[in-house]
Design a protein around this motif. Structure first.
Motif, PDB file in Angstrom:
ATOM      1  N   TYR A   1      -1.035   6.792   5.093  1.00 58.11           N
ATOM      2  CA  TYR A   1      -1.605   6.437   6.393  1.00 58.11           C
ATOM      3  C   TYR A   1      -0.640   6.812   7.514  1.00 58.11           C
ATOM      4  O   TYR A   1       0.577   6.768   7.332  1.00 58.11           O
TER       5      TYR A   1
ATOM      6  N   PHE B   1      -6.628   9.418   0.936  1.00 58.11           N
ATOM      7  CA  PHE B   1      -6.647   8.723  -0.348  1.00 58.11           C
ATOM      8  C   PHE B   1      -6.234   9.626  -1.503  1.00 58.11           C
ATOM      9  O   PHE B   1      -5.978   9.146  -2.595  1.00 58.11           O
TER      10      PHE B   1
ATOM     11  N   PHE C   1       5.783   0.714   4.508  1.00 59.84           N
ATOM     12  CA  PHE C   1       5.958   1.484   5.725  1.00 59.84           C
ATOM     13  C   PHE C   1       7.290   2.233   5.731  1.00 59.84           C
ATOM     14  O   PHE C   1       8.302   1.768   5.187  1.00 59.84           O
TER      15      PHE C   1
ATOM     16  N   TYR D   1      -9.615  -9.675   1.840  1.00 60.89           N
ATOM     17  CA  TYR D   1      -8.282 -10.256   1.764  1.00 60.89           C
ATOM     18  C   TYR D   1      -7.571 -10.060   3.091  1.00 60.89           C
ATOM     19  O   TYR D   1      -7.992  -9.261   3.926  1.00 60.89           O
TER      20      TYR D   1
ATOM     21  N   GLN E   1      -3.520  -9.962   4.870  1.00 57.59           N
ATOM     22  CA  GLN E   1      -2.100  -9.792   4.569  1.00 57.59           C
ATOM     23  C   GLN E   1      -1.251 -10.226   5.753  1.00 57.59           C
ATOM     24  O   GLN E   1      -1.691 -10.159   6.902  1.00 57.59           O
TER      25      GLN E   1
ATOM     26  N   TYR F   1       2.678  -9.508   7.387  1.00 60.37           N
ATOM     27  CA  TYR F   1       3.848  -8.640   7.363  1.00 60.37           C
ATOM     28  C   TYR F   1       4.891  -9.167   8.332  1.00 60.37           C
ATOM     29  O   TYR F   1       4.557  -9.795   9.342  1.00 60.37           O
TER      30      TYR F   1
ATOM     31  N   PRO G   1       6.978  -2.442   9.400  1.00 67.01           N
ATOM     32  CA  PRO G   1       6.566  -3.742   8.853  1.00 67.01           C
ATOM     33  C   PRO G   1       6.869  -3.823   7.354  1.00 67.01           C
ATOM     34  O   PRO G   1       6.822  -2.819   6.642  1.00 67.01           O
TER      35      PRO G   1
ATOM     36  N   PHE H   1       5.762  -6.048   3.906  1.00 63.79           N
ATOM     37  CA  PHE H   1       4.751  -6.930   3.339  1.00 63.79           C
ATOM     38  C   PHE H   1       5.361  -8.254   2.881  1.00 63.79           C
ATOM     39  O   PHE H   1       6.436  -8.282   2.263  1.00 63.79           O
TER      40      PHE H   1
ATOM     41  N   LEU I   1      -0.268 -11.706   0.447  1.00 69.32           N
ATOM     42  CA  LEU I   1      -1.685 -11.370   0.500  1.00 69.32           C
ATOM     43  C   LEU I   1      -2.474 -12.565   0.013  1.00 69.32           C
ATOM     44  O   LEU I   1      -2.096 -13.217  -0.959  1.00 69.32           O
TER      45      LEU I   1
ATOM     46  N   ARG J   1      -6.593 -13.719  -0.840  1.00 70.79           N
ATOM     47  CA  ARG J   1      -7.952 -13.204  -1.000  1.00 70.79           C
ATOM     48  C   ARG J   1      -8.967 -14.182  -0.423  1.00 70.79           C
ATOM     49  O   ARG J   1      -8.684 -15.363  -0.233  1.00 70.79           O
TER      50      ARG J   1
ATOM     51  N   LEU K   1       2.982  -9.973  11.653  1.00 69.58           N
ATOM     52  CA  LEU K   1       1.691  -9.322  11.844  1.00 69.58           C
ATOM     53  C   LEU K   1       0.715  -9.763  10.769  1.00 69.58           C
ATOM     54  O   LEU K   1       1.100  -9.868   9.597  1.00 69.58           O
TER      55      LEU K   1
ATOM     56  N   TYR L   1     -10.247   0.187   2.034  1.00 68.51           N
ATOM     57  CA  TYR L   1      -8.797   0.350   1.946  1.00 68.51           C
ATOM     58  C   TYR L   1      -8.195   0.785   3.275  1.00 68.51           C
ATOM     59  O   TYR L   1      -7.149   1.402   3.323  1.00 68.51           O
ATOM     60  N   LYS L   2      -8.898   0.494   4.359  1.00 61.68           N
ATOM     61  CA  LYS L   2      -8.332   0.649   5.696  1.00 61.68           C
ATOM     62  C   LYS L   2      -8.029  -0.741   6.211  1.00 61.68           C
ATOM     63  O   LYS L   2      -8.691  -1.714   5.839  1.00 61.68           O
ATOM     64  N   TYR L   3      -7.060  -0.816   7.105  1.00 64.63           N
ATOM     65  CA  TYR L   3      -6.609  -2.111   7.563  1.00 64.63           C
ATOM     66  C   TYR L   3      -6.575  -2.173   9.079  1.00 64.63           C
ATOM     67  O   TYR L   3      -6.244  -1.210   9.751  1.00 64.63           O
ATOM     68  N   ILE L   4      -6.912  -3.334   9.593  1.00 63.84           N
ATOM     69  CA  ILE L   4      -6.800  -3.594  11.021  1.00 63.84           C
ATOM     70  C   ILE L   4      -5.672  -4.601  11.193  1.00 63.84           C
ATOM     71  O   ILE L   4      -5.662  -5.646  10.531  1.00 63.84           O
ATOM     72  N   PHE L   5      -4.752  -4.285  12.100  1.00 63.34           N
ATOM     73  CA  PHE L   5      -3.605  -5.153  12.329  1.00 63.34           C
ATOM     74  C   PHE L   5      -3.767  -5.932  13.626  1.00 63.34           C
ATOM     75  O   PHE L   5      -4.297  -5.414  14.615  1.00 63.34           O
TER      76      PHE L   5
END
Lengths: 115, 112
Positions: free
Chosen positions: A33, A50, A106, B32, B34, B36, B44, B46, B49, B51, B89, B98-102
């Motif tokens: 990413y 991916f 990261f 789920y 997460q 950070y 960041p 981790f 996590l 669920r 975060l 499998y995309k994430y919004i922070f």
């Protein structure tokens, strides 16, 4: 050695120049990413991949392009840099397919300044 | 539109106390969530996590709760230490992608 590396770590460039940010990982992850981070706006997704043949746009892909040269390498290009692309850029990897974990790893970031 | 909110104001807390950070979201149904930690100028890292079918998760001095009805997660650090000072975060997955919004993060400062 770091699992996710980014080069360069800092870069100052002029408006209109082409610039490439590189990311390499030794974690063996399929997913990679690119994010940018701006004060007050948090991390925003630019592109994600991916696998080598699967590249997708994120929420702010305009003005950027990417290349996944190998499983371990994912590059971000700014074809014609503009000042509002000044930001901190992060590469990240994850592997949710095999282990069932979803955490992202990261890199150290690239601080890019466009003058 | 999808939105994640974290308290943008810094949280100052005395050493030894419990720090509680909040993550609220709207228009999501994440599988789920997460948390950070980010130190200045670094990427960041981790932490935890949780669920959607879990109410609480613990790891050492960290505890996360997840209330899908309230659309809220709380992140607790017990017995806080100055070394816990950082920005925290939260991130949600966009279900199945499998995309994430922070979130924008909350800066925590633990005072000695």
């Amino acid at each position: 050695d770091a699992d996710v590396t980014q080069t360069p770590r800092n870069r100052i460039t002029k408006t209109g120049k082409r610039i490439m940010l590189e990311c390499s990982q030794t974690k063996g992850h399929d997913r990679m990413y690119w994010y940018r981070q701006d004060p007050g706006l948090g991390l925003r997704l630019i592109y994600y991949s991916f696998d080598v043949k699967d590249i997708n746009k994120g929420e702010i892909s305009d003005g950027y392009s990417v290349s996944r040269q190998a499983q371990a390498k994912f590059s971000l290009s700014l074809e014609s840099a503009i000042p509002n692309q000044t930001a901190l850029y992060f590469c990240a990897t994850s592997d949710g397919s095999r282990t069932g974990t979803y955490e992202q790893y990261f890199g150290p970031g690239t601080r890019l300044t466009v003058t | 539109s999808q939105k994640i909110e974290q308290n943008s104001e810094a949280l100052n807390i005395q050493e030894g106390k419990t720090a509680t950070l909040t993550c609220n979201y709207t228009n999501y149904s994440p599988a789920y969530l997460q948390w950070y930690r980010q130190d200045p100028g670094r990427g960041p890292v981790f932490l935890l996590l949780i669920r959607e079918n879990e109410k609480e998760k613990r790891k050492e001095r960290l505890k996360v709760t997840f209330d899908t009805t309230l659309k809220q997660s709380l992140f607790h650090i017990t017995a806080s230490q100055p070394a816990d000072s950082a920005t925290y975060l939260c991130a949600l997955d966009l279900s199945g992608t499998y995309k994430y919004i922070f979130g924008t993060g909350t800066r925590l400062k633990v005072l000695a």
